[in-house]
Design a protein around this motif. Structure first.
Motif, PDB file in Angstrom:
ATOM      1  N   ALA A   1       0.815  -1.215   0.000  1.00  0.00           N
ATOM      2  CA  ALA A   1       0.000   0.000   0.000  1.00  0.00           C
ATOM      3  C   ALA A   1       0.850   1.268   0.000  1.00  0.00           C
ATOM      4  CB  ALA A   1      -0.942   0.010   1.203  1.00  0.00           C
ATOM      5  N   GLY A   2       2.163   1.097   0.090  1.00  0.00           N
ATOM      6  CA  GLY A   2       3.066   2.233   0.054  1.00  0.00           C
ATOM      7  C   GLY A   2       3.348   2.688  -1.367  1.00  0.00           C
ATOM      8  N   PHE A   3       4.090   3.752  -1.476  1.00  0.00           N
ATOM      9  CA  PHE A   3       4.361   4.403  -2.756  1.00  0.00           C
ATOM     10  C   PHE A   3       5.056   3.468  -3.750  1.00  0.00           C
ATOM     11  CE2 PHE A   3       7.478   7.687  -4.687  1.00  0.00           C
ATOM     12  CZ  PHE A   3       6.751   7.766  -5.869  1.00  0.00           C
ATOM     13  N   ILE A   4       6.226   2.969  -3.392  1.00  0.00           N
ATOM     14  CA  ILE A   4       6.974   2.113  -4.315  1.00  0.00           C
ATOM     15  C   ILE A   4       6.322   0.741  -4.419  1.00  0.00           C
ATOM     16  CG2 ILE A   4       9.224   1.073  -4.822  1.00  0.00           C
ATOM     17  CD1 ILE A   4      10.531   3.345  -3.239  1.00  0.00           C
TER      18      ILE A   4
ATOM     19  N   TYR B   1       1.286   6.698   9.748  1.00  0.00           N
ATOM     20  CA  TYR B   1       2.413   7.633   9.609  1.00  0.00           C
ATOM     21  C   TYR B   1       2.030   8.767   8.668  1.00  0.00           C
ATOM     22  CZ  TYR B   1       6.785   9.546   7.806  1.00  0.00           C
ATOM     23  OH  TYR B   1       7.768  10.403   7.387  1.00  0.00           O
ATOM     24  N   TYR B   2       1.338   8.434   7.572  1.00  0.00           N
ATOM     25  CA  TYR B   2       0.652   9.450   6.783  1.00  0.00           C
ATOM     26  C   TYR B   2      -0.744   8.934   6.480  1.00  0.00           C
ATOM     27  CZ  TYR B   2       2.145   6.752   2.591  1.00  0.00           C
ATOM     28  OH  TYR B   2       2.372   5.776   1.660  1.00  0.00           O
ATOM     29  N   ASP B   3      -1.579   9.751   5.872  1.00  0.00           N
ATOM     30  CA  ASP B   3      -3.003   9.480   5.692  1.00  0.00           C
ATOM     31  C   ASP B   3      -3.260   8.074   5.140  1.00  0.00           C
ATOM     32  OD1 ASP B   3      -5.705   9.528   5.275  1.00  0.00           O
ATOM     33  OD2 ASP B   3      -5.694  11.225   3.887  1.00  0.00           O
ATOM     34  N   PRO B   4      -3.856   7.184   5.939  1.00  0.00           N
ATOM     35  CA  PRO B   4      -4.145   5.828   5.450  1.00  0.00           C
ATOM     36  C   PRO B   4      -5.078   5.815   4.243  1.00  0.00           C
ATOM     37  CG  PRO B   4      -4.378   5.949   7.844  1.00  0.00           C
ATOM     38  CD  PRO B   4      -4.238   7.349   7.357  1.00  0.00           C
ATOM     39  N   ASN B   5      -5.836   6.893   4.035  1.00  0.00           N
ATOM     40  CA  ASN B   5      -6.748   6.924   2.890  1.00  0.00           C
ATOM     41  C   ASN B   5      -5.996   6.881   1.562  1.00  0.00           C
ATOM     42  OD1 ASN B   5      -9.257   6.973   4.263  1.00  0.00           O
ATOM     43  ND2 ASN B   5      -8.930   9.128   4.763  1.00  0.00           N
TER      44      ASN B   5
ATOM     45  N   ASN C   1      13.152  12.016 -17.508  1.00  0.00           N
ATOM     46  CA  ASN C   1      13.352  13.451 -17.411  1.00  0.00           C
ATOM     47  C   ASN C   1      12.578  14.020 -16.224  1.00  0.00           C
ATOM     48  OD1 ASN C   1      11.986  16.240 -18.262  1.00  0.00           O
ATOM     49  ND2 ASN C   1      14.014  16.145 -19.200  1.00  0.00           N
ATOM     50  N   LEU C   2      13.194  14.937 -15.470  1.00  0.00           N
ATOM     51  CA  LEU C   2      12.572  15.496 -14.271  1.00  0.00           C
ATOM     52  C   LEU C   2      11.233  16.173 -14.582  1.00  0.00           C
ATOM     53  CD1 LEU C   2      12.898  16.138 -11.177  1.00  0.00           C
ATOM     54  CD2 LEU C   2      13.727  18.371 -11.915  1.00  0.00           C
ATOM     55  N   GLU C   3      11.201  16.997 -15.612  1.00  0.00           N
ATOM     56  CA  GLU C   3       9.960  17.709 -15.924  1.00  0.00           C
ATOM     57  C   GLU C   3       8.830  16.733 -16.264  1.00  0.00           C
ATOM     58  OE1 GLU C   3      10.440  20.761 -18.841  1.00  0.00           O
ATOM     59  OE2 GLU C   3      11.609  22.059 -17.510  1.00  0.00           O
ATOM     60  N   GLU C   4       9.165  15.675 -16.983  1.00  0.00           N
ATOM     61  CA  GLU C   4       8.173  14.649 -17.328  1.00  0.00           C
ATOM     62  C   GLU C   4       7.662  13.943 -16.067  1.00  0.00           C
ATOM     63  OE1 GLU C   4       8.291  10.260 -19.472  1.00  0.00           O
ATOM     64  OE2 GLU C   4       9.752  11.771 -20.075  1.00  0.00           O
ATOM     65  N   GLY C   5       8.579  13.604 -15.163  1.00  0.00           N
ATOM     66  CA  GLY C   5       8.197  12.916 -13.940  1.00  0.00           C
ATOM     67  C   GLY C   5       7.372  13.797 -13.017  1.00  0.00           C
ATOM     68  N   VAL C   6       7.755  15.063 -12.881  1.00  0.00           N
ATOM     69  CA  VAL C   6       7.006  15.993 -12.039  1.00  0.00           C
ATOM     70  C   VAL C   6       5.616  16.226 -12.613  1.00  0.00           C
ATOM     71  CG1 VAL C   6       6.870  18.404 -11.274  1.00  0.00           C
ATOM     72  CG2 VAL C   6       9.009  17.120 -10.997  1.00  0.00           C
ATOM     73  N   GLN C   7       5.513  16.345 -13.933  1.00  0.00           N
ATOM     74  CA  GLN C   7       4.207  16.538 -14.561  1.00  0.00           C
ATOM     75  C   GLN C   7       3.296  15.344 -14.294  1.00  0.00           C
ATOM     76  OE1 GLN C   7       3.266  19.497 -16.610  1.00  0.00           O
ATOM     77  NE2 GLN C   7       1.386  18.585 -15.806  1.00  0.00           N
ATOM     78  N   ALA C   8       3.854  14.136 -14.342  1.00  0.00           N
ATOM     79  CA  ALA C   8       3.062  12.937 -14.063  1.00  0.00           C
ATOM     80  C   ALA C   8       2.542  12.964 -12.622  1.00  0.00           C
ATOM     81  CB  ALA C   8       3.893  11.678 -14.300  1.00  0.00           C
ATOM     82  N   PHE C   9       3.388  13.413 -11.678  1.00  0.00           N
ATOM     83  CA  PHE C   9       2.927  13.524 -10.297  1.00  0.00           C
ATOM     84  C   PHE C   9       1.813  14.553 -10.166  1.00  0.00           C
ATOM     85  CE2 PHE C   9       2.784  15.881  -6.368  1.00  0.00           C
ATOM     86  CZ  PHE C   9       2.565  14.873  -5.447  1.00  0.00           C
ATOM     87  N   VAL C  10       2.025  15.722 -10.762  1.00  0.00           N
ATOM     88  CA  VAL C  10       1.054  16.803 -10.631  1.00  0.00           C
ATOM     89  C   VAL C  10      -0.296  16.391 -11.238  1.00  0.00           C
ATOM     90  CG1 VAL C  10       0.486  19.132 -11.462  1.00  0.00           C
ATOM     91  CG2 VAL C  10       2.719  18.668 -10.444  1.00  0.00           C
ATOM     92  N   ASP C  11      -0.268  15.731 -12.371  1.00  0.00           N
ATOM     93  CA  ASP C  11      -1.517  15.277 -13.002  1.00  0.00           C
ATOM     94  C   ASP C  11      -2.274  14.344 -12.076  1.00  0.00           C
ATOM     95  OD1 ASP C  11      -0.865  16.771 -15.224  1.00  0.00           O
ATOM     96  OD2 ASP C  11      -0.192  15.053 -16.433  1.00  0.00           O
ATOM     97  N   ARG C  12      -1.566  13.386 -11.457  1.00  0.00           N
ATOM     98  CA  ARG C  12      -2.223  12.441 -10.548  1.00  0.00           C
ATOM     99  C   ARG C  12      -2.703  13.154  -9.280  1.00  0.00           C
ATOM    100  NH1 ARG C  12      -5.390   8.555 -10.444  1.00  0.00           N
ATOM    101  NH2 ARG C  12      -4.264   7.868 -12.302  1.00  0.00           N
ATOM    102  N   TYR C  13      -1.873  14.076  -8.766  1.00  0.00           N
ATOM    103  CA  TYR C  13      -2.262  14.832  -7.565  1.00  0.00           C
ATOM    104  C   TYR C  13      -3.567  15.581  -7.799  1.00  0.00           C
ATOM    105  CZ  TYR C  13      -2.369  18.265  -3.845  1.00  0.00           C
ATOM    106  OH  TYR C  13      -2.785  19.045  -2.798  1.00  0.00           O
ATOM    107  N   LEU C  14      -3.663  16.268  -8.930  1.00  0.00           N
ATOM    108  CA  LEU C  14      -4.868  17.047  -9.228  1.00  0.00           C
ATOM    109  C   LEU C  14      -6.076  16.130  -9.423  1.00  0.00           C
ATOM    110  CD1 LEU C  14      -3.342  19.736 -11.632  1.00  0.00           C
ATOM    111  CD2 LEU C  14      -3.979  20.020  -9.224  1.00  0.00           C
ATOM    112  N   ALA C  15      -5.854  14.950 -10.026  1.00  0.00           N
ATOM    113  CA  ALA C  15      -6.946  13.996 -10.222  1.00  0.00           C
ATOM    114  C   ALA C  15      -7.475  13.468  -8.892  1.00  0.00           C
ATOM    115  CB  ALA C  15      -6.485  12.840 -11.105  1.00  0.00           C
ATOM    116  N   LEU C  16      -6.578  13.294  -7.913  1.00  0.00           N
ATOM    117  CA  LEU C  16      -6.961  12.745  -6.615  1.00  0.00           C
ATOM    118  C   LEU C  16      -7.528  13.801  -5.670  1.00  0.00           C
ATOM    119  CD1 LEU C  16      -3.936  10.363  -5.880  1.00  0.00           C
ATOM    120  CD2 LEU C  16      -6.289   9.652  -6.265  1.00  0.00           C
ATOM    121  N   ASN C  17      -7.151  15.070  -5.880  1.00  0.00           N
ATOM    122  CA  ASN C  17      -7.451  16.090  -4.876  1.00  0.00           C
ATOM    123  C   ASN C  17      -8.301  17.263  -5.362  1.00  0.00           C
ATOM    124  OD1 ASN C  17      -5.611  15.274  -2.421  1.00  0.00           O
ATOM    125  ND2 ASN C  17      -4.318  15.013  -4.227  1.00  0.00           N
TER     126      ASN C  17
END
Length: 353
Positions: free
Chosen positions: A15-18, A42-46, A336-352
């Motif tokens: 259930a963790g990140f990796i 330790y962080y939000d179980p949700n 690439n860092l920008e590609e990886g950060v964009q993937a995180f941001v897209d998922r973050y916005l979808a979840l939140n």
């Protein structure tokens, strides 16, 4: 080796990140994955439950020490410190490979609650080793950390550098895991591979990590803290590259009597026993302020930064030499860092949002 030769893999910390990303990749690659997690707070179980739901589990059915099964994937809520039920699980499932990603994470939290690191990372890992001893596996892969390099300024970090000066209990516990694994490789011939991860980031990332904290603050138009006045760099490594590396390592268990090992000039990463260590990093450190700029670009807005001094237990820079890993699996992280950060941001916005 055929991907189907190894049929069943235990992934602790599913259930963790990796663990979530690795489980998803292994199932897609044809393995049967059994996941284990204690879903602590330790962080939000949700967020952990949302990862499990994305893997296909009905999270309403989760209860302690009850195995949930769906096609090619199972999950059990279990704590690594529960040795009796750990051994019962190993006996029932007869794992071919174990990937231990479950751990108490976080450097700063270790200053507040050091006992949590002994419970999860020391006692819990000992129980993994004891279970592998009782019910032998073809390969135990376990997560270590770049934090073991501690005070070392011998950059880029190589697996054979000195790693005897940890700066916090988290790093000390990971260094202890490496030594514990070697002792069991020696005593019980358990093939062990330790992986020193370097600042893993990407979609579904932990909310206590900089990428999530910075993104959340920018989205909410709040100030966020940048330590050491921004004068830091990290070898940010995309989670997709991490789990691809682990997948490739699964069938490549170390053997006894490695001819590279010289007992008169021993090195930490190799042994005459079935044991090895690898760095997994992007091999390309990024200045922290460039990381912030990548988030700003992905969100299309500027951040409100509050600069702070260096925190206890932190290091100024990390930088992985990954040549040994590349030679072993013919793959190195390169997202690439920008590609990886964009993937995180897209998922973050979808979840939140």
């Amino acid at each position: 080796m055929s991907k189907h030769k190894i049929k069943k893999i235990l992934v602790t910390g599913m259930a963790g990140f990796i663990g979530y990303h690795l489980s998803k990749l292994l199932v897609k690659s044809g393995y049967h994955v059994v996941g284990l997690d204690n879903i602590n707070d330790y962080y939000d179980p949700n967020l952990k439950l949302a990862r499990l739901k994305d893997l296909g589990f009905n999270t309403n059915e989760i209860s302690y020490n009850t195995l949930l099964e769906i096609e090619n994937t199972s999950f059990i809520k279990l704590d690594l410190t529960d040795l009796a039920n750990m051994k019962a699980l190993f006996k029932a499932q007869q794992f071919d490979v174990v990937v231990n990603l479950a751990a108490q994470a976080g450097v700063r939290y270790s200053l507040e609650n050091p006992h949590a690191y002994v419970d999860s990372n020391i006692t819990g890992f000992l129980n993994i080793l004891e279970s592998c001893r009782a019910y032998p596996v073809e390969h135990l892969i376990f997560a270590s950390s770049s934090s073991v390099y501690g005070l070392s300024e011998e950059i880029p970090f190589q697996e054979d550098n000195c790693a005897d000066h940890p700066l916090a209990m988290y790093a000390a516990s990971k260094k202890a895991n490496e030594m514990m694994a070697h002792s069991y490789a020696n005593l019980y011939n358990i093939p062990c591979t330790g992986l020193r991860f370097f600042t893993v980031y990407g979609p579904w990332g932990r909310p206590d990590m900089a990428l999530h904290l910075f993104t959340e603050a920018m989205v909410e138009d709040r100030e966020f803290e940048v330590f050491n006045n921004g004068n830091m760099s990290r070898d940010f490594t995309y989670v997709g590259d991490i789990v691809e590396s682990v997948k490739r390592l699964i069938p490549l268990a170390p053997k006894e009597n490695n001819p590279i090992f010289n007992p008169k000039k021993p090195v930490p990463s190799k042994s005459s026993k079935p044991y090895q260590l690898f760095n997994i990093g992007n091999n390309s450190p990024v200045a922290l302020m460039d990381f912030v700029k990548a988030i700003e670009k992905a969100l299309g807005k500027k951040g409100k930064i509050k600069f702070k001094p260096m925190q206890p237990g932190d290091v100024q820079s990390t930088y992985a030499n990954v040549e040994s890993l590349f030679e072993y699996i013919q793959f190195k992280p390169a997202t690439n860092l920008e590609e990886g950060v964009q993937a995180f941001v897209d998922r973050y916005l979808a979840l939140n949002t």
